[in-house]
Write a protein that holds these residues in place. Structure first.
Motif, mmCIF file in Angstrom:
data_model
loop_
_atom_site.group_PDB
_atom_site.id
_atom_site.type_symbol
_atom_site.label_atom_id
_atom_site.label_comp_id
_atom_site.label_asym_id
_atom_site.label_seq_id
_atom_site.Cartn_x
_atom_site.Cartn_y
_atom_site.Cartn_z
ATOM 1 N N ASP A 129 -29.591 30.945 20.516
ATOM 2 C CA ASP A 129 -30.477 32.011 20.049
ATOM 3 C C ASP A 129 -29.886 32.720 18.831
ATOM 4 O O ASP A 129 -30.599 33.050 17.879
ATOM 5 N N GLN A 130 -28.590 32.961 18.856
ATOM 6 C CA GLN A 130 -27.957 33.678 17.742
ATOM 7 C C GLN A 130 -27.817 32.800 16.495
ATOM 8 O O GLN A 130 -27.800 33.302 15.375
ATOM 9 N N ALA A 131 -27.714 31.476 16.703
ATOM 10 C CA ALA A 131 -27.528 30.566 15.568
ATOM 11 C C ALA A 131 -28.838 29.971 15.073
ATOM 12 O O ALA A 131 -28.831 29.120 14.173
ATOM 13 N N ASP A 132 -29.983 30.396 15.652
ATOM 14 C CA ASP A 132 -31.295 29.857 15.286
ATOM 15 C C ASP A 132 -31.329 28.338 15.423
ATOM 16 O O ASP A 132 -31.804 27.613 14.540
ATOM 17 N N LEU A 133 -30.821 27.855 16.542
ATOM 18 C CA LEU A 133 -30.786 26.420 16.811
ATOM 19 C C LEU A 133 -31.588 26.100 18.060
ATOM 20 O O LEU A 133 -31.877 26.966 18.891
ATOM 21 N N ASP A 134 -31.955 24.820 18.179
ATOM 22 C CA ASP A 134 -32.660 24.326 19.357
ATOM 23 C C ASP A 134 -32.056 22.968 19.717
ATOM 24 O O ASP A 134 -31.072 22.531 19.105
#
Length: 443
Positions: free
Chosen positions: A171-176
């Motif tokens: 969530d903090q790294a804008d990853l999925d």
């Protein structure tokens, strides 16, 4: 890619260990270069307890057996290399100890693992911490060059389970996650879509699972009201190296409540919902068929149920000498043995037997996991030969017989020094966990 290295088991010869013990006692101090106290104690004491299994006094024999059991599965690393001199009674006691160790290892593998990220200050450090605790790797290459492992993150203060820890970081790294790009030990990370909701706020965490509602649909069939219903599509994810076997959801345990106060009731569509699992992809999807509510509602306040499955233990490697017609190896609850090497012109068929103690339901209708295990031949020069297919020639309540086909070229048969390598979980434990999903928007 972040990696965690597993320490391999080692076997200590009884005579060498006893000699070291005597030398340490004479010197009046610890052994040179000793490991931490607990490890050193096991290294010195396990061979002594093994010898005491053949003691003259019955009380000493019973006490030695109990000490080995209490030492736990870690004590298996320090078993003497040669056990041929043990009596029949001592062997029976040691077999009971090994069975208890295997059971404890399986139970430990089912337990939820907590991951501590308090010391992680960057994305890279957080992923390393998760990898070290879980043995799951992360592939950042697909996320593109714009992803900086050195970017700062805010670590949680308390330990989290695997999926909660992963989601907190992503969530903090804008990853999925791209589940189609990973495997049984690796998760592929990708950039997050702009409108993707927070992973933490979208999910429920229980045991090794992550549950997330993805689609809610309702239909009203005017001419056949009994066909009306409300369907909830859910995504379920599990820790990649702990793929469940026979994952199912009993319908009788599913219930819910709408914000209108009305109960949400399942349709009578069967006793259980079976959820497909695959060791190469740590995610599956399923839907819950519910009865159409009679009153309008804005959200499903609560939806609960129970997930049942069998959880495989740690994967082990079996190495069997193809030039030994009776080659056999036992790890935990599993035994793999060469049964024959047969002509299947122009190929050769290597037949093995796989037996699993206390197999339970793991070898009933859910035995596909055992056919997905990796098997190949390793030549003396470390060349790897993959099999060209397999056939199952025996299935029992406790094991299977599998014939793997190989092409050895002009040699026709396995050359001297060839070994069959077989990798498999060596224990299976039953697991049941309750889950609750809250505040799901209604259609």
């Amino acid at each position: 890619m972040h990696r965690f290295h597993v320490t391999h088991h080692r076997v200590v010869p009884l005579a060498v260990t006893l000699l070291a013990l005597c030398m340490a006692a004479i010197a009046g101090g610890p052994l040179s270069g000793q490991a931490p106290a607990q490890t050193t104690d096991l290294e010195l004491e396990v061979p002594i307890w093994i010898a005491e299994l053949d003691a003259d006094e019955a009380q000493t024999r019973r006490a030695a057996e109990q000490k080995l059991i209490d030492a736990g599965p870690d004590a298996a690393d320090y078993l003497p290399a040669i056990l041929d001199d043990l009596s029949i009674e001592a062997r029976e006691r040691l077999n009971r100890v090994r069975q208890e160790w295997a059971t404890r290892k399986a139970e430990t593998h089912v337990e939820t693992q907590l991951i501590r990220l308090q010391n992680a200050k960057t994305l890279g450090e957080a992923l390393e911490a998760i990898s070290a605790a879980s043995e799951v790797e992360f592939d950042l290459e697909a996320a593109g060059p714009g992803i900086d492992p050195g970017q700062s993150i805010q670590a949680p203060r308390s330990p989290l389970n695997f999926w909660h820890a992963v989601d907190h970081v992503l969530d903090q790294a804008d990853l999925d996650i791209n589940f189609y790009g990973g495997d049984r030990t690796t998760l592929m990370l990708i950039p997050r879509q702009a409108n993707r909701p927070s992973r933490v706020e979208s999910a429920a965490y229980v045991g090794i699972y992550r549950l997330e509602p993805t689609v809610v649909t309702a239909r009203r069939v005017l001419r056949s009201p009994e066909l009306s219903g409300l369907n909830l599509n859910l995504s379920i994810e599990w820790q990649p190296n702990r793929t469940p076997i026979g994952l199912s959801l009993p319908i009788s345990a599913v219930n819910g409540k709408l914000d209108s106060g009305e109960a949400l009731v399942p349709q009578t569509s069967g006793e259980t919902i079976d959820i497909a699992t695959n060791s190469e992809m740590a995610q599956s999807e399923f839907f819950l068929p519910m009865q159409l509510p009679s009153l309008p509602a804005e959200k499903i306040e609560r939806l609960s149920g129970t997930l049942t499955a069998m959880i495989p233990g740690r994967r082990e490697t079996f190495t069997l000498d193809l030039n030994d017609p009776a080659a056999s190896q036992t790890e935990d609850q599993m035994t793999v043995a060469i049964e024959s090497v047969r002509n299947a012109d122009p190929l050769r068929e290597i037949r093995i037997g796989v037996e699993l103690q206390s197999a339970g339901r793991s070898l009933e209708s859910h035995r596909q996991w055992i056919f997905e295990n990796e098997a190949y031949v390793q030549l003396e020069d470390d060349t790897r030969l993959d099999h060209l297919g397999y056939q199952v020639f025996r299935q029992t309540d406790s094991g299977v017989g599998i014939g793997y086909l190989f092409d050895f070229g002009a040699a026709g048969s396995p050359p001297p020094g060839s070994k069959l390598i077989y990798e498999s979980p060596t224990s299976v434990a039953q697991d049941a966990v309750d889950f609750i999903l809250n505040d799901i928007p209604a259609p």
